[in-house]
Design a protein around this motif. Structure first.
Motif, PDB file in Angstrom:
ATOM      1  N   PHE A  30       3.688  -9.302   0.853  1.00 44.42           N
ATOM      2  CA  PHE A  30       3.995  -7.917   1.208  1.00 44.42           C
ATOM      3  C   PHE A  30       5.045  -7.333   0.260  1.00 44.42           C
ATOM      4  O   PHE A  30       5.924  -8.047  -0.232  1.00 44.42           O
ATOM      5  N   ILE A  31       4.983  -6.037   0.055  1.00 44.82           N
ATOM      6  CA  ILE A  31       6.098  -5.314  -0.563  1.00 44.82           C
ATOM      7  C   ILE A  31       6.869  -4.643   0.562  1.00 44.82           C
ATOM      8  O   ILE A  31       6.318  -3.794   1.278  1.00 44.82           O
ATOM      9  N   PRO A  32       8.130  -5.023   0.788  1.00 43.99           N
ATOM     10  CA  PRO A  32       8.908  -4.376   1.854  1.00 43.99           C
ATOM     11  C   PRO A  32       9.252  -2.943   1.483  1.00 43.99           C
ATOM     12  O   PRO A  32       9.554  -2.644   0.321  1.00 43.99           O
ATOM     13  N   LEU A  33       9.187  -2.063   2.447  1.00 43.77           N
ATOM     14  CA  LEU A  33       9.528  -0.650   2.261  1.00 43.77           C
ATOM     15  C   LEU A  33      10.717  -0.327   3.152  1.00 43.77           C
ATOM     16  O   LEU A  33      10.708  -0.631   4.347  1.00 43.77           O
ATOM     17  N   TYR A  34      11.710   0.324   2.576  1.00 41.64           N
ATOM     18  CA  TYR A  34      12.966   0.565   3.281  1.00 41.64           C
ATOM     19  C   TYR A  34      13.181   2.042   3.555  1.00 41.64           C
ATOM     20  O   TYR A  34      12.563   2.911   2.927  1.00 41.64           O
ATOM     21  N   TYR A  42       5.623  -2.023   5.396  1.00 41.31           N
ATOM     22  CA  TYR A  42       5.185  -2.917   4.318  1.00 41.31           C
ATOM     23  C   TYR A  42       3.962  -2.319   3.626  1.00 41.31           C
ATOM     24  O   TYR A  42       3.109  -1.712   4.271  1.00 41.31           O
ATOM     25  N   MET A  43       3.888  -2.537   2.322  1.00 43.47           N
ATOM     26  CA  MET A  43       2.632  -2.344   1.604  1.00 43.47           C
ATOM     27  C   MET A  43       1.975  -3.717   1.542  1.00 43.47           C
ATOM     28  O   MET A  43       2.516  -4.653   0.952  1.00 43.47           O
ATOM     29  N   VAL A  44       0.807  -3.845   2.186  1.00 47.39           N
ATOM     30  CA  VAL A  44       0.118  -5.124   2.261  1.00 47.39           C
ATOM     31  C   VAL A  44      -1.065  -5.104   1.293  1.00 47.39           C
ATOM     32  O   VAL A  44      -1.992  -4.294   1.446  1.00 47.39           O
ATOM     33  N   PRO A  45      -1.048  -5.974   0.283  1.00 48.34           N
ATOM     34  CA  PRO A  45      -2.156  -5.988  -0.684  1.00 48.34           C
ATOM     35  C   PRO A  45      -3.475  -6.369  -0.023  1.00 48.34           C
ATOM     36  O   PRO A  45      -3.522  -7.265   0.825  1.00 48.34           O
ATOM     37  N   LEU A  46      -4.538  -5.684  -0.408  1.00 51.14           N
ATOM     38  CA  LEU A  46      -5.890  -6.010   0.030  1.00 51.14           C
ATOM     39  C   LEU A  46      -6.611  -6.675  -1.128  1.00 51.14           C
ATOM     40  O   LEU A  46      -6.616  -6.162  -2.249  1.00 51.14           O
ATOM     41  N   LEU A  47      -7.218  -7.826  -0.843  1.00 48.40           N
ATOM     42  CA  LEU A  47      -7.823  -8.630  -1.883  1.00 48.40           C
ATOM     43  C   LEU A  47      -9.318  -8.793  -1.650  1.00 48.40           C
ATOM     44  O   LEU A  47      -9.778  -8.942  -0.512  1.00 48.40           O
ATOM     45  N   ILE A  49      -7.462  -4.962  -4.799  1.00 45.20           N
ATOM     46  CA  ILE A  49      -8.260  -3.734  -4.942  1.00 45.20           C
ATOM     47  C   ILE A  49      -7.572  -2.538  -4.279  1.00 45.20           C
ATOM     48  O   ILE A  49      -8.107  -1.434  -4.286  1.00 45.20           O
ATOM     49  N   GLY A  50      -6.400  -2.743  -3.726  1.00 42.53           N
ATOM     50  CA  GLY A  50      -5.685  -1.655  -3.070  1.00 42.53           C
ATOM     51  C   GLY A  50      -4.688  -2.199  -2.074  1.00 42.53           C
ATOM     52  O   GLY A  50      -4.286  -3.375  -2.151  1.00 42.53           O
ATOM     53  N   TYR A  51      -4.285  -1.361  -1.148  1.00 38.10           N
ATOM     54  CA  TYR A  51      -3.297  -1.790  -0.163  1.00 38.10           C
ATOM     55  C   TYR A  51      -3.443  -0.966   1.108  1.00 38.10           C
ATOM     56  O   TYR A  51      -4.065   0.103   1.131  1.00 38.10           O
ATOM     57  N   ILE A  52      -2.844  -1.484   2.170  1.00 31.42           N
ATOM     58  CA  ILE A  52      -2.685  -0.736   3.410  1.00 31.42           C
ATOM     59  C   ILE A  52      -1.202  -0.749   3.745  1.00 31.42           C
ATOM     60  O   ILE A  52      -0.541  -1.782   3.628  1.00 31.42           O
ATOM     61  N   THR A  53      -0.671   0.399   4.103  1.00 24.73           N
ATOM     62  CA  THR A  53       0.732   0.496   4.492  1.00 24.73           C
ATOM     63  C   THR A  53       0.839   0.362   6.000  1.00 24.73           C
ATOM     64  O   THR A  53       0.239   1.138   6.748  1.00 24.73           O
ATOM     65  N   LEU A  62      -1.064  -1.128  -6.437  1.00 30.97           N
ATOM     66  CA  LEU A  62       0.119  -1.853  -5.998  1.00 30.97           C
ATOM     67  C   LEU A  62       0.855  -2.503  -7.167  1.00 30.97           C
ATOM     68  O   LEU A  62       2.093  -2.442  -7.253  1.00 30.97           O
ATOM     69  N   SER A  63       0.114  -3.099  -8.074  1.00 28.07           N
ATOM     70  CA  SER A  63       0.753  -3.776  -9.207  1.00 28.07           C
ATOM     71  C   SER A  63       1.495  -2.790 -10.093  1.00 28.07           C
ATOM     72  O   SER A  63       2.518  -3.130 -10.699  1.00 28.07           O
ATOM     73  N   GLU A  64       1.013  -1.548 -10.154  1.00 28.59           N
ATOM     74  CA  GLU A  64       1.706  -0.541 -10.953  1.00 28.59           C
ATOM     75  C   GLU A  64       3.061  -0.190 -10.343  1.00 28.59           C
ATOM     76  O   GLU A  64       4.039   0.018 -11.065  1.00 28.59           O
ATOM     77  N   ILE A  65       3.118  -0.113  -9.019  1.00 31.28           N
ATOM     78  CA  ILE A  65       4.405   0.152  -8.365  1.00 31.28           C
ATOM     79  C   ILE A  65       5.360  -1.012  -8.613  1.00 31.28           C
ATOM     80  O   ILE A  65       6.546  -0.816  -8.898  1.00 31.28           O
ATOM     81  N   LYS A  66       4.847  -2.240  -8.510  1.00 33.65           N
ATOM     82  CA  LYS A  66       5.686  -3.411  -8.778  1.00 33.65           C
ATOM     83  C   LYS A  66       6.235  -3.371 -10.202  1.00 33.65           C
ATOM     84  O   LYS A  66       7.410  -3.656 -10.438  1.00 33.65           O
ATOM     85  N   ALA A  67       5.379  -3.021 -11.142  1.00 35.97           N
ATOM     86  CA  ALA A  67       5.799  -2.985 -12.545  1.00 35.97           C
ATOM     87  C   ALA A  67       6.861  -1.919 -12.779  1.00 35.97           C
ATOM     88  O   ALA A  67       7.843  -2.150 -13.504  1.00 35.97           O
ATOM     89  N   LYS A  68       6.687  -0.752 -12.168  1.00 37.19           N
ATOM     90  CA  LYS A  68       7.673   0.317 -12.327  1.00 37.19           C
ATOM     91  C   LYS A  68       8.997  -0.050 -11.670  1.00 37.19           C
ATOM     92  O   LYS A  68      10.076   0.276 -12.188  1.00 37.19           O
ATOM     93  N   LEU A  69       8.931  -0.730 -10.527  1.00 31.39           N
ATOM     94  CA  LEU A  69      10.148  -1.185  -9.857  1.00 31.39           C
ATOM     95  C   LEU A  69      10.903  -2.178 -10.741  1.00 31.39           C
ATOM     96  O   LEU A  69      12.129  -2.062 -10.935  1.00 31.39           O
ATOM     97  N   LYS A  70      10.189  -3.124 -11.302  1.00 32.99           N
ATOM     98  CA  LYS A  70      10.807  -4.126 -12.176  1.00 32.99           C
ATOM     99  C   LYS A  70      11.407  -3.482 -13.414  1.00 32.99           C
ATOM    100  O   LYS A  70      12.527  -3.816 -13.832  1.00 32.99           O
TER     101      LYS A  70
END
Length: 432
Positions: free
Chosen positions: A81-85, A94-99, A105-109, A129-137
């Motif tokens: 999960f990606i925690p959302l605050y 949470y953003m929960v990755p869908l596989l 292939i996407g996510y459900i919040t 989702l991976s794009e958000i992770k990359a921008k956060l990093k």
């Protein structure tokens, strides 16, 4: 898109009473009941991650099982999960990755608190989702600070970086634009919105859903959609690159910045009139659209024509009555009898749902205006086109919408909240 004095033909009195005319329902606030007297998120109970996964699984086996974007996919939920605050570093969702076969292939919040909304949105889009992770990093590395994702309900995600006691905010949906000043200006208002989400009704809904078994049902399942949705077809498919088709029009196709900024209402009107002409009844409504739907050139010309009729102001089209009458005038000038369908029922969750279903049941797309506003995010203060309404046996409800040329799924309760509790009154409208 804010014209406070006359937005949507309503009178705004501190959000306690709103009167709507023409295409809107009459809204009477019933008040909000909270789960406790202490509304700070730091004192709310968090859901177990196993419960979060159960909520995801419920929607995998419900809404997503036969949905246009996911009906043929064997999906699983990742535990990564990606925690959302919230703005005070309290866990909120949470953003929960869908596989699919291990590939994202996407996510459900999904909500993380026991008395918030169970879900917020489903985004089926590769690498979203991976794009958000990359921008956060990237943002955290550049500032030598600590980063996290902040969630601004109903559907906004921000990257927050804390460096030497200072907090900085960036909007990944806008090219990682710095929105720190905007957050600081609206922080207290946003914190009130977080509190308002907490309701006894939400807590009961989540509790009931988690208690359900496969043999029990609290409500009758509903799956109401346009003909193209039921047949797994595309809504107003415009070829915008080679063999790549949109899901309705995209206001970014306009040729000026002004039109791009203000053009969501005309784009929704272009979607509606095209669908009526090409799919619903070409004999009765055919003159509403005379071009080739697949042709971007033809469709943009249609969008431009609707823009000239609706003529959005500085903040876009904020009047539902004007939107309705302008679409009717457009039809009348083409020799087509077309009227917006009005309803005087009170503006409640179920009444609005019934109105949406009534439009979809006669194969007529439903325009909707969300007036929840804090930034320039795509869903906020924004016209969209509803193509599907779904309710499962556990009373989870979703709508599918066309927005910015994409198909997105939004928790219906979240969207209703954004219509009813925005700066002014939002609403819905279909034509026949």
């Amino acid at each position: 898109m804010k014209r406070i004095a006359e937005s949507l033909g309503v009178i705004l009195i501190k959000k306690v009473a709103l009167l709507a005319v023409a295409f809107l329902f009459l809204f009477a606030s019933s008040g909000v009941s909270f789960a406790s007297n202490d509304l700070s998120l730091g004192n709310t109970k968090l859901l177990k991650q196993t419960d979060v996964l159960k909520i995801v699984q419920t929607n995998l086996e419900g809404y997503m099982k036969n949905d246009l974007q996911t009906h043929d996919k064997k999906l699983t939920a990742s535990k990564d999960f990606i925690p959302l605050y919230d703005l005070d570093h309290n866990l909120f969702a949470y953003m929960v990755p869908l596989l699919e076969e291990g590939r994202e292939i996407g996510y459900i919040t999904v909500g993380a608190i026991e008395d918030g909304y169970a879900t917020y949105e489903i985004n089926i889009q590769d690498k979203a989702l991976s794009e958000i992770k990359a921008k956060l990093k990237d943002k955290a590395a550049k500032s030598n600070g600590k980063g996290e994702v902040v969630f601004i309900p109903p559907l906004d995600y921000l990257i927050k970086v804390s460096d030497q006691g200072q907090d900085f905010y960036f909007d990944p949906a806008k090219g990682s634009m710095d929105v720190t000043d905007k957050v600081k200006q609206t922080k207290e208002k946003l914190k009130e919105d977080f509190k308002r989400i907490r309701k006894v009704e939400n807590k009961k809904h989540i509790s009931d859903m988690l208690a359900q078994t496969v043999t029990t049902a609290s409500v009758t399942q509903e799956d109401v959609a346009l003909t193209v949705e039921r047949n797994y077809g595309m809504f107003v498919p415009v070829e915008y690159t080679t063999n790549t088709y949109s899901y309705g029009g995209d206001q970014n196709w306009y040729d000026t910045t002004t039109k791009k900024d203000r053009g969501c209402g005309p784009t929704a009107a272009a979607n509606l009139t095209n669908y009526l002409a090409k799919i619903k009844d070409p004999v009765k409504y055919g003159k509403l659209y005379v071009g080739n739907t697949n042709s971007k050139t033809d469709f943009v010309a249609h969008m431009d024509k609707l823009y000239s009729y609706i003529d959005p102001g500085m903040f876009g089209e904020t009047s539902g009555t004007d939107f309705t009458s302008d679409v009717e005038r457009f039809a009348r000038d083409r020799g087509v009898a077309l009227k917006g369908v009005t309803n005087s029922a009170s503006f409640t969750l179920d009444n609005v749902a019934n109105y949406i279903k009534a439009g979809l049941n006669i194969n007529s797309p439903v325009a909707t205006l969300n007036t929840k506003k804090w930034s320039d995010y795509e869903y906020e203060w924004h016209w969209m086109t509803i193509t599907k309404y779904y309710r499962d046996v556990n009373d989870n409800r979703w709508i599918a919408v066309s927005t910015w040329g994409q198909r997105r799924s939004i928790d219906y309760r979240v969207h209703f909240d954004a219509m009813a509790n925005g700066w002014v009154m939002g609403g819905v409208m279909y034509f026949q």
